[in-house]
Scaffold this active site. Structure first.
Site, short mmCIF file in Angstrom:
data_model
loop_
_atom_site.label_atom_id
_atom_site.label_comp_id
_atom_site.label_asym_id
_atom_site.label_seq_id
_atom_site.Cartn_x
_atom_site.Cartn_y
_atom_site.Cartn_z
N THR A 1 12.00 -6.31 -12.39
CA THR A 1 11.63 -7.72 -12.61
C THR A 1 10.43 -8.10 -11.74
O THR A 1 10.43 -7.85 -10.54
CB THR A 1 12.83 -8.64 -12.28
OG1 THR A 1 13.90 -8.27 -13.15
CG2 THR A 1 12.50 -10.10 -12.46
N ALA B 1 0.82 -1.22 0.00
CA ALA B 1 0.00 0.00 0.00
C ALA B 1 0.85 1.27 0.00
O ALA B 1 0.47 2.27 -0.59
CB ALA B 1 -0.94 -0.01 1.19
N ASN C 1 -6.86 3.42 9.91
CA ASN C 1 -6.06 2.33 10.50
C ASN C 1 -5.92 2.43 12.01
O ASN C 1 -5.59 1.45 12.66
CB ASN C 1 -4.67 2.28 9.85
CG ASN C 1 -4.00 3.63 9.82
OD1 ASN C 1 -4.58 4.62 9.39
ND2 ASN C 1 -2.77 3.70 10.30
N SER D 1 -3.35 -3.83 -0.23
CA SER D 1 -2.16 -4.42 0.39
C SER D 1 -2.47 -5.86 0.79
O SER D 1 -3.53 -6.14 1.36
CB SER D 1 -1.78 -3.61 1.64
OG SER D 1 -0.70 -4.22 2.29
N CYS E 1 3.91 11.07 19.71
CA CYS E 1 4.09 12.50 19.46
C CYS E 1 4.85 12.72 18.17
O CYS E 1 5.60 11.87 17.72
CB CYS E 1 4.89 13.15 20.58
SG CYS E 1 3.89 13.50 22.00
N GLN F 1 -7.04 -0.91 4.84
CA GLN F 1 -7.72 -1.43 6.04
C GLN F 1 -9.20 -1.71 5.79
O GLN F 1 -9.90 -2.13 6.70
CB GLN F 1 -7.61 -0.41 7.18
CG GLN F 1 -6.21 -0.12 7.65
CD GLN F 1 -5.59 -1.26 8.46
OE1 GLN F 1 -6.25 -2.23 8.85
NE2 GLN F 1 -4.30 -1.14 8.74
N HIS G 1 -0.73 -7.97 2.92
CA HIS G 1 -0.44 -8.50 4.26
C HIS G 1 -1.47 -8.09 5.32
O HIS G 1 -1.38 -8.51 6.47
CB HIS G 1 0.99 -8.14 4.70
CG HIS G 1 1.20 -6.71 5.09
ND1 HIS G 1 1.26 -6.30 6.41
CD2 HIS G 1 1.36 -5.60 4.36
CE1 HIS G 1 1.46 -4.99 6.44
NE2 HIS G 1 1.53 -4.54 5.21
N1 PMP Z 1 -2.46 2.56 4.33
C1 PMP Z 1 -3.05 2.15 5.46
C2 PMP Z 1 -4.41 2.65 5.80
C3 PMP Z 1 -2.39 1.24 6.29
O1 PMP Z 1 -2.96 0.83 7.42
C4 PMP Z 1 -1.11 0.76 5.92
C5 PMP Z 1 -0.36 -0.22 6.80
N2 PMP Z 1 -0.12 0.22 8.08
C6 PMP Z 1 -0.54 1.24 4.74
C7 PMP Z 1 -1.24 2.13 3.96
C8 PMP Z 1 0.82 0.78 4.28
O2 PMP Z 1 0.72 -0.54 3.86
P1 PMP Z 1 1.97 -1.43 3.41
O3 PMP Z 1 2.51 -2.00 4.67
O4 PMP Z 1 1.36 -2.48 2.52
O5 PMP Z 1 2.92 -0.57 2.70
#
Ligand code: PMP
Length: 375
Positions: A235, A69, A150, A197, A321, A179, A199
């Protein structure tokens, strides 16, 4: 171990792990090579691309594989900014976006002179249509809004907002769905660019996609051999890309079951926390069931998280912070404007694997930690 930090990443689905390992063993050629093994690899990757395109109802040639992402957000924002600079240099986003959107906007502002309007969330952490309406200008080239936040799980009405933008302006719409995808139901038919994303949905780390509408122009960030239709050279990480398609398919097939299960966990925890005095829940009740953010008044979130960790329970504390150590920068602060709540914020986030027993154990341990701290 009880893992309640699934918004940061999820455990990989065993079916993905197995297929990935099989793929890596059997196919190792470069997808750009013209020999038969290269062709086979390319064919599998293109089938995966087509499958993803079908899911999002877009064209196969508009699915761009990325490393996740962060990269998709960078490509969407920088790619549009550079390609549409002649139409205008105004971009709208929000104060509660992920850093990969916010920092990219800051770069565009400070290095390239783009003007960025940051929309504030309402008291539920939601970006209103009214806010978008009043920020839109004839020279706005892009509006970038996340599907689900998130940190607190608030859900933006992407369908209504994107429909309005498309019907009343020339601006393109980008949604960061990292998310949101397979966590809540959202309609992206009016979005020009969608960030995905793997993962976050039990797939591989370092894997994602930017899905675009036909005709949307993007200046590539990575120039080179012209891979990914010229939008992202390098690649192909074919096995990872193929696994993204499988993750999407599995999540789509299992959405109802997973959603129902996680909603039960959410409702249990939400109701439990709501009954405790000295706890404030920062997530809206109707937010994503996958995220519950709360603060214990007068206690830093980091202290509680550390105590939980010692008991084998993993949660997350939203960023504390900013580097100048002035005001907290987390979303809780942006929604409630209360430093105490912001520094006390703890995020619990669920996965399909989380059990009700684990949530109950979490509640018991949390209460004993609070008791102990009160001494
Ligand atoms: N956007 C949001 C809303 C996310 O929660 C995250 C992951 N914390 C990301 C982008 C970044 O994702 P990635 O780890 O796949 O780069």
């Amino acid at each position: 171990m009880i893992f309640l930090d699934n918004a940061s990443t999820t455990k990989i689905d065993a079916r993905i792990l197995d297929s990935y390992s099989e793929l890596l063993k059997k196919y190792f050629a470069n997808a750009a090579s013209t020999h038969s093994l290269g062709n086979e690899v390319k064919e599998l990757q293109e089938q995966a691309r087509a499958q993803i395109a079908r899911y999002f109802k877009r064209d196969k040639n508009d699915v761009i594989f990325t490393s996740g992402a962060t990269e998709s957000n960078n490509l969407a924002l920088k790619g549009v900014a550079m390609s549409y600079a002649r139409s205008g240099k105004h971009i709208i986003t929000t104060t509660i976006e992920h850093s990969s959107v916010k920092e990219t906007c800051e770069q565009l502002r400070s290095l390239f002179g783009y003007e960025i309007t940051y929309l504030e969330p309402d008291e539920n952490g939601v970006i209103s249509l009214e806010a978008v309406k009043s920020a839109l200008r004839p020279e706005t080239i892009l509006v970038s809004i996340m599907g689900v936040n998130n940190e607190i799980g608030s859900i933006n009405d992407i369908y209504t907002i994107s429909k309005y933008i498309k019907e009343h302006s020339k601006a393109l719409v980008h949604v960061d769905a990292a998310q949101a995808l397979f966590k809540v139901q959202q309609d992206y038919s009016y979005c020009d660019l969608i960030t995905v994303s793997a993962h976050k949905i039990y797939g591989l780390k370092g894997s994602g996609a930017l899905i675009k509408n036909k005709g949307v122009k993007l200046t590539p960030i990575l120039s080179g051999g012209g891979h990914e239709f010229g939008y992202r050279s390098g690649t192909s990480n074919y096995a990872t890309n193929i696994m993204l398609a499988k993750s999407i398919r599995l999540n789509a097939e299992e959405y109802e079951t997973n959603h129902k299960h996680v909603q039960e966990l959410h409702d249990y925890l939400y109701d439990y926390l709501a009954k405790q005095d000295k706890i404030q829940i920062n997530s809206p009740k109707d937010g994503s069931p996958y995220i519950v953010n709360f603060s214990i008044k007068g206690r830093p979130g980091a202290t509680i998280a550390q105590a939980l960790d010692q008991q084998g329970i993993m949660v997350s504390v939203a960023s504390a912070c900013s580097s100048n150590k002035s005001k907290p920068t987390n979303v809780v602060y942006k929604v409630f404007h209360d430093e105490d709540l912001a520094s006390g914020a703890i995020r619990v986030s669920f996965a399909k694997y989380t059990t009700l027993d684990e949530v109950k154990t979490f509640c018991t341990v949390l209460m004993s930690i609070i008791q102990e701290l009160r001494g």
